[in-house]
Design a protein around this motif. Structure first.
Motif, PDB file in Angstrom:
ATOM      1  N   ASN A  87       0.367  -1.086  -0.354  1.00  0.00           N
ATOM      2  CA  ASN A  87       0.076  -0.034   0.423  1.00  0.00           C
ATOM      3  C   ASN A  87       0.839   1.265   0.383  1.00  0.00           C
ATOM      4  N   VAL A  88       0.886   1.564  -1.123  1.00  0.00           N
ATOM      5  CA  VAL A  88       1.213   3.721  -1.467  1.00  0.00           C
ATOM      6  C   VAL A  88       0.415   4.542  -0.244  1.00  0.00           C
ATOM      7  N   TRP A  89       1.517   5.601   0.578  1.00  0.00           N
ATOM      8  CA  TRP A  89       0.238   6.206   1.181  1.00  0.00           C
ATOM      9  C   TRP A  89       0.746   6.643   1.805  1.00  0.00           C
ATOM     10  N   GLY A  90       0.693   7.592   2.026  1.00  0.00           N
ATOM     11  CA  GLY A  90       0.594   9.570   2.676  1.00  0.00           C
ATOM     12  C   GLY A  90       0.340  10.045   3.366  1.00  0.00           C
ATOM     13  N   SER A  91       0.922  10.450   5.024  1.00  0.00           N
ATOM     14  CA  SER A  91       0.429  11.406   6.139  1.00  0.00           C
ATOM     15  C   SER A  91      -0.584  12.357   5.090  1.00  0.00           C
ATOM     16  N   TRP A  92      -0.106  12.965   4.464  1.00  0.00           N
ATOM     17  CA  TRP A  92      -0.504  14.332   3.601  1.00  0.00           C
ATOM     18  C   TRP A  92      -2.063  13.839   2.568  1.00  0.00           C
ATOM     19  N   CYS A  93      -2.346  12.660   3.066  1.00  0.00           N
ATOM     20  CA  CYS A  93      -3.422  12.222   1.957  1.00  0.00           C
ATOM     21  C   CYS A  93      -4.648  12.104   2.686  1.00  0.00           C
ATOM     22  N   PRO A  94      -5.744  12.509   1.927  1.00  0.00           N
ATOM     23  CA  PRO A  94      -6.604  12.020   2.847  1.00  0.00           C
ATOM     24  C   PRO A  94      -7.577  10.846   2.656  1.00  0.00           C
ATOM     25  N   SER A  95      -7.223  10.456   1.426  1.00  0.00           N
ATOM     26  CA  SER A  95      -8.064   9.021   1.280  1.00  0.00           C
ATOM     27  C   SER A  95      -7.202   8.341   1.597  1.00  0.00           C
ATOM     28  N   CYS A  96      -5.179   8.631   2.110  1.00  0.00           N
ATOM     29  CA  CYS A  96      -4.709   7.182   2.537  1.00  0.00           C
ATOM     30  C   CYS A  96      -5.739   7.410   3.948  1.00  0.00           C
ATOM     31  N   GLU A  97      -6.319   8.596   4.304  1.00  0.00           N
ATOM     32  CA  GLU A  97      -7.201   8.135   5.806  1.00  0.00           C
ATOM     33  C   GLU A  97      -8.388   7.594   5.683  1.00  0.00           C
ATOM     34  N   ASP A  98      -8.597   8.006   4.807  1.00  0.00           N
ATOM     35  CA  ASP A  98     -10.626   7.160   4.060  1.00  0.00           C
ATOM     36  C   ASP A  98     -10.043   5.827   4.781  1.00  0.00           C
ATOM     37  N   GLU A  99      -8.937   4.948   4.329  1.00  0.00           N
ATOM     38  CA  GLU A  99      -8.773   3.530   4.142  1.00  0.00           C
ATOM     39  C   GLU A  99      -8.361   3.054   5.155  1.00  0.00           C
ATOM     40  N   VAL A 100      -7.652   3.374   5.998  1.00  0.00           N
ATOM     41  CA  VAL A 100      -7.391   3.025   6.958  1.00  0.00           C
ATOM     42  C   VAL A 100      -8.014   1.928   7.759  1.00  0.00           C
ATOM     43  N   PRO A 101      -9.356   2.095   8.807  1.00  0.00           N
ATOM     44  CA  PRO A 101      -9.966   0.886   8.834  1.00  0.00           C
ATOM     45  C   PRO A 101     -10.246  -0.664   8.141  1.00  0.00           C
ATOM     46  N   GLU A 102     -10.443   0.000   6.602  1.00  0.00           N
ATOM     47  CA  GLU A 102     -10.287  -1.199   5.647  1.00  0.00           C
ATOM     48  C   GLU A 102      -9.051  -2.309   5.578  1.00  0.00           C
ATOM     49  N   LEU A 103      -7.877  -1.737   6.113  1.00  0.00           N
ATOM     50  CA  LEU A 103      -6.743  -2.009   5.969  1.00  0.00           C
ATOM     51  C   LEU A 103      -6.106  -2.553   7.375  1.00  0.00           C
ATOM     52  N   LEU A 104      -6.452  -2.123   8.181  1.00  0.00           N
ATOM     53  CA  LEU A 104      -6.766  -2.436   9.815  1.00  0.00           C
ATOM     54  C   LEU A 104      -7.115  -4.143  10.226  1.00  0.00           C
ATOM     55  N   GLN A 105      -8.760  -3.833   8.851  1.00  0.00           N
ATOM     56  CA  GLN A 105      -9.433  -5.702   9.338  1.00  0.00           C
ATOM     57  C   GLN A 105      -8.581  -6.011   8.235  1.00  0.00           C
ATOM     58  N   LEU A 106      -7.971  -6.184   7.272  1.00  0.00           N
ATOM     59  CA  LEU A 106      -7.209  -6.954   6.417  1.00  0.00           C
ATOM     60  C   LEU A 106      -6.171  -7.665   7.213  1.00  0.00           C
ATOM     61  N   GLN A 107      -5.818  -6.832   7.348  1.00  0.00           N
ATOM     62  CA  GLN A 107      -4.362  -7.355   8.924  1.00  0.00           C
ATOM     63  C   GLN A 107      -4.856  -7.775   9.741  1.00  0.00           C
ATOM     64  N   ARG A 108      -5.906  -7.823  10.531  1.00  0.00           N
ATOM     65  CA  ARG A 108      -7.341  -8.186  11.870  1.00  0.00           C
ATOM     66  C   ARG A 108      -7.175 -10.136  10.704  1.00  0.00           C
ATOM     67  N   GLU A 109      -7.303  -9.959   9.587  1.00  0.00           N
ATOM     68  CA  GLU A 109      -7.404 -11.684   9.041  1.00  0.00           C
ATOM     69  C   GLU A 109      -6.323 -11.685   8.561  1.00  0.00           C
ATOM     70  N   GLY A 110      -5.065 -11.482   8.747  1.00  0.00           N
ATOM     71  CA  GLY A 110      -4.031 -12.188   8.757  1.00  0.00           C
ATOM     72  C   GLY A 110      -3.567 -11.906   7.278  1.00  0.00           C
ATOM     73  N   VAL A 111      -3.917 -11.172   6.472  1.00  0.00           N
ATOM     74  CA  VAL A 111      -3.761 -10.145   4.884  1.00  0.00           C
ATOM     75  C   VAL A 111      -1.889  -9.731   5.579  1.00  0.00           C
ATOM     76  N   ARG A 112      -0.854  -9.933   5.020  1.00  0.00           N
ATOM     77  CA  ARG A 112       0.326  -9.094   4.819  1.00  0.00           C
ATOM     78  C   ARG A 112       0.615  -7.954   4.675  1.00  0.00           C
ATOM     79  N   ILE A 113       1.203  -6.687   4.939  1.00  0.00           N
ATOM     80  CA  ILE A 113       0.109  -5.756   4.660  1.00  0.00           C
ATOM     81  C   ILE A 113       2.147  -5.072   4.779  1.00  0.00           C
ATOM     82  N   VAL A 114       2.529  -4.498   3.619  1.00  0.00           N
ATOM     83  CA  VAL A 114       3.915  -3.522   4.053  1.00  0.00           C
ATOM     84  C   VAL A 114       3.116  -1.987   2.739  1.00  0.00           C
ATOM     85  N   GLY A 115       4.003  -1.419   3.832  1.00  0.00           N
ATOM     86  CA  GLY A 115       3.522   0.526   3.581  1.00  0.00           C
ATOM     87  C   GLY A 115       4.412   0.763   2.931  1.00  0.00           C
TER      88      GLY A 115
END
Length: 179
Positions: A70-98
């Protein structure tokens, strides 16, 4: 005289054609643009980790595991919007590299502290060189890399629940069955 009247309309016709061509280009959604990196190996790189513990290197980062990048930036409002989905994937065991794209280390760390950290590892791409090699248009963008380090999926824009249910999870399951 009739030939002269025909030429009067020519600039208007050219203008309308130009508006149509430019309008189609501008209205094409970024998400719909195909990635030139699909079915190619993830580019080689050596960049520092966000936490400054170690440098991260291309092939070693994936270590034979299916990875959502996942390519992201602290300056990016859409990146903030997708954090809950990424956290859910992490809870499901998906390996995520930022990949912290064109960001300041302190800003990126503050973003993760405020919103949560779904990443197994985080790469600091301050100058955007790795993101450029990936063909990134902006943030957020997401790639799925298979266990052999080959890019199998690309999405430009924020991850949403329908997108994850319709495309991400099915592909992750398919790739898991292949290994």
């Amino acid at each position: 005289m009739k030939t002269r009247q025909r030429w009067v309309w020519l600039p208007l016709i050219i203008f309308i054609a130009l508006v149509i061509v430019l309008g189609v280009g501008l209205l094409t959604r970024q998400q719909d643009r195909p990635s030139a990196r699909l079915a190619t190996s993830f580019p080689a790189f050596s960049l520092p980790s966000l936490d400054r513990q170690t440098d991260k290197e291309g092939p070693e980062l994936f270590d034979g595991q299916i990875t959502l990048v996942n390519v992201w930036g602290s300056w990016c409002p859409s990146c903030e919007d997708e954090v809950p989905e990424l956290l859910q994937l992490q809870r499901e065991g998906v390996r995520i590299v930022g990949i912290a794209y064109r960001d300041e280390r302190s800003d990126a760390l503050g973003f993760l502290e405020r919103h949560g950290n779904p990443y197994t590892a985080n790469i600091m791409d301050a100058d955007g060189s790795l993101s450029f090699d990936l063909g990134v248009y902006g943030a957020p963008e997401t790639f799925i890399v298979d266990a052999h380090g080959v890019i199998r999926y690309h999405h430009a824009g924020a991850l949403t629940e329908p997108l994850i249910d319709g495309q991400i999870r099915p592909l992750l399951q398919e790739l898991a069955h292949e290994t």
